[in-house]
Design a protein around this motif. Sequence first.
Motif, PDB file in Angstrom:
ATOM      1  N   TYR A  59      -1.405  12.027   1.301  1.00 47.94           N
ATOM      2  CA  TYR A  59       0.024  11.753   1.288  1.00 47.94           C
ATOM      3  C   TYR A  59       0.801  12.871   1.960  1.00 47.94           C
ATOM      4  N   ALA A  60       1.914  12.503   2.557  1.00 48.48           N
ATOM      5  CA  ALA A  60       2.870  13.504   3.005  1.00 48.48           C
ATOM      6  C   ALA A  60       3.441  14.215   1.784  1.00 48.48           C
ATOM      7  N   ASP A  61       3.750  15.485   1.948  1.00 47.69           N
ATOM      8  CA  ASP A  61       4.261  16.270   0.819  1.00 47.69           C
ATOM      9  C   ASP A  61       5.520  15.634   0.220  1.00 47.69           C
ATOM     10  N   SER A  62       6.325  15.019   1.061  1.00 50.64           N
ATOM     11  CA  SER A  62       7.613  14.485   0.612  1.00 50.64           C
ATOM     12  C   SER A  62       7.466  13.292  -0.330  1.00 50.64           C
ATOM     13  N   VAL A  63       6.291  12.663  -0.346  1.00 51.46           N
ATOM     14  CA  VAL A  63       6.124  11.464  -1.184  1.00 51.46           C
ATOM     15  C   VAL A  63       5.092  11.645  -2.282  1.00 51.46           C
ATOM     16  N   LYS A  64       4.419  12.786  -2.323  1.00 49.15           N
ATOM     17  CA  LYS A  64       3.403  13.016  -3.343  1.00 49.15           C
ATOM     18  C   LYS A  64       3.999  12.877  -4.740  1.00 49.15           C
ATOM     19  N   GLY A  65       3.319  12.127  -5.577  1.00 44.64           N
ATOM     20  CA  GLY A  65       3.782  11.908  -6.937  1.00 44.64           C
ATOM     21  C   GLY A  65       4.763  10.758  -7.073  1.00 44.64           C
ATOM     22  N   ARG A  66       5.236  10.217  -5.945  1.00 47.70           N
ATOM     23  CA  ARG A  66       6.185   9.101  -5.997  1.00 47.70           C
ATOM     24  C   ARG A  66       5.609   7.829  -5.375  1.00 47.70           C
ATOM     25  N   PHE A  67       4.819   7.985  -4.325  1.00 49.22           N
ATOM     26  CA  PHE A  67       4.264   6.838  -3.608  1.00 49.22           C
ATOM     27  C   PHE A  67       2.763   6.746  -3.887  1.00 49.22           C
ATOM     28  N   THR A  68       2.263   5.509  -3.891  1.00 46.25           N
ATOM     29  CA  THR A  68       0.828   5.268  -4.051  1.00 46.25           C
ATOM     30  C   THR A  68       0.358   4.260  -3.020  1.00 46.25           C
ATOM     31  N   ILE A  69      -0.623   4.649  -2.227  1.00 50.32           N
ATOM     32  CA  ILE A  69      -1.225   3.732  -1.253  1.00 50.32           C
ATOM     33  C   ILE A  69      -2.481   3.128  -1.871  1.00 50.32           C
ATOM     34  N   SER A  70      -2.703   1.860  -1.589  1.00 51.52           N
ATOM     35  CA  SER A  70      -3.896   1.188  -2.098  1.00 51.52           C
ATOM     36  C   SER A  70      -4.289   0.076  -1.147  1.00 51.52           C
ATOM     37  N   ARG A  71      -5.445  -0.509  -1.397  1.00 54.65           N
ATOM     38  CA  ARG A  71      -5.915  -1.600  -0.544  1.00 54.65           C
ATOM     39  C   ARG A  71      -6.750  -2.565  -1.360  1.00 54.65           C
ATOM     40  N   ASP A  72      -6.723  -3.822  -0.934  1.00 60.98           N
ATOM     41  CA  ASP A  72      -7.561  -4.857  -1.517  1.00 60.98           C
ATOM     42  C   ASP A  72      -8.337  -5.481  -0.366  1.00 60.98           C
ATOM     43  N   ASN A  73      -9.554  -5.020  -0.161  1.00 65.11           N
ATOM     44  CA  ASN A  73     -10.325  -5.485   0.988  1.00 65.11           C
ATOM     45  C   ASN A  73     -10.657  -6.973   0.883  1.00 65.11           C
ATOM     46  N   ALA A  74     -10.771  -7.487  -0.321  1.00 69.09           N
ATOM     47  CA  ALA A  74     -11.067  -8.910  -0.488  1.00 69.09           C
ATOM     48  C   ALA A  74      -9.901  -9.771   0.009  1.00 69.09           C
ATOM     49  N   ARG A  75      -8.705  -9.235  -0.076  1.00 73.66           N
ATOM     50  CA  ARG A  75      -7.509  -9.954   0.369  1.00 73.66           C
ATOM     51  C   ARG A  75      -7.025  -9.499   1.744  1.00 73.66           C
ATOM     52  N   ASN A  76      -7.760  -8.548   2.371  1.00 71.95           N
ATOM     53  CA  ASN A  76      -7.344  -8.004   3.679  1.00 71.95           C
ATOM     54  C   ASN A  76      -5.896  -7.506   3.648  1.00 71.95           C
ATOM     55  N   THR A  77      -5.563  -6.832   2.579  1.00 75.09           N
ATOM     56  CA  THR A  77      -4.182  -6.409   2.379  1.00 75.09           C
ATOM     57  C   THR A  77      -4.113  -4.958   1.910  1.00 75.09           C
ATOM     58  N   GLY A  78      -3.161  -4.242   2.468  1.00 71.03           N
ATOM     59  CA  GLY A  78      -2.858  -2.890   2.016  1.00 71.03           C
ATOM     60  C   GLY A  78      -1.497  -2.857   1.353  1.00 71.03           C
ATOM     61  N   TYR A  79      -1.288  -1.816   0.543  1.00 66.89           N
ATOM     62  CA  TYR A  79      -0.052  -1.735  -0.227  1.00 66.89           C
ATOM     63  C   TYR A  79       0.495  -0.309  -0.217  1.00 66.89           C
ATOM     64  N   LEU A  80       1.797  -0.219  -0.416  1.00 63.56           N
ATOM     65  CA  LEU A  80       2.443   1.068  -0.632  1.00 63.56           C
ATOM     66  C   LEU A  80       3.449   0.885  -1.766  1.00 63.56           C
ATOM     67  N   GLN A  81       3.118   1.427  -2.929  1.00 68.13           N
ATOM     68  CA  GLN A  81       4.031   1.406  -4.059  1.00 68.13           C
ATOM     69  C   GLN A  81       4.930   2.627  -3.960  1.00 68.13           C
ATOM     70  N   MET A  82       6.232   2.400  -3.933  1.00 67.18           N
ATOM     71  CA  MET A  82       7.195   3.479  -3.764  1.00 67.18           C
ATOM     72  C   MET A  82       8.083   3.544  -4.996  1.00 67.18           C
ATOM     73  N   ASN A  83       8.038   4.654  -5.701  1.00 66.15           N
ATOM     74  CA  ASN A  83       8.833   4.848  -6.911  1.00 66.15           C
ATOM     75  C   ASN A  83       9.823   5.995  -6.714  1.00 66.15           C
ATOM     76  N   ASN A  84      10.825   6.014  -7.574  1.00 62.60           N
ATOM     77  CA  ASN A  84      11.822   7.086  -7.547  1.00 62.60           C
ATOM     78  C   ASN A  84      12.364   7.311  -6.126  1.00 62.60           C
ATOM     79  N   LEU A  85      12.768   6.231  -5.501  1.00 63.00           N
ATOM     80  CA  LEU A  85      13.224   6.302  -4.117  1.00 63.00           C
ATOM     81  C   LEU A  85      14.546   7.060  -4.013  1.00 63.00           C
ATOM     82  N   THR A  86      14.698   7.752  -2.900  1.00 60.98           N
ATOM     83  CA  THR A  86      15.922   8.497  -2.601  1.00 60.98           C
ATOM     84  C   THR A  86      16.480   8.013  -1.270  1.00 60.98           C
ATOM     85  N   PRO A  87      17.755   8.310  -0.989  1.00 61.71           N
ATOM     86  CA  PRO A  87      18.317   7.903   0.309  1.00 61.71           C
ATOM     87  C   PRO A  87      17.524   8.465   1.496  1.00 61.71           C
TER      88      PRO A  87
END
Length: 115
Positions: A59-87
Motif C-alpha cells: 500500500y501507499a503510505d497515505s492509505v495504509k490502515g484505511r484501504f484494503t485491496i483484495s481479489r476473488d480469482n474465481a470471479r475474475n474480480t479485484g476490489y478496493l475497500q476504502m474507509n475513513n475517506l478524506t477530501p
Amino acid sequence: QVQLVEFGGGLVQPGGSLKLSCAASGMIFRQYTMAWYCQAPGKQRELVATITPGGFTNYADSVKGRFTISRDNARNTGYLQMNNLTPEDTAVYYCNANLPRANYWGQGTQVTVSS
C-alpha cells in the motif's frame, strides 16, 4: 479481448467508505498482479495498492490502515475497500492488471469525497 471495468465510485462524505470493484475478462486473471492507481486533477497517476497472484499486498503510505485491496480469482474480480475517506482521496481510480510483458488498464471510476 482483454477488458477491465471498474465499478463503485461516487460521492461520499468525509469519514465515509466506498468499495471499488474491477471486473476482468479476456485474461487468466489469477496470473496477474492487480493494482489500483489514482489520479487527482492536475497530478500524476499514483499507485494506491497492489496484490500479487499469491495474495501479497502493498500500500501507499497515505492509505495504509484505511484501504484494503483484495481479489476473488474465481470471479475474475479485484476490489478496493476504502474507509475513513478524506477530501484528499478525491481522484479517478484506475484498475490495473499486469505481467512482465502485459499491462492493462480500466477506464477509471470517479471518487469524490466532499461534504
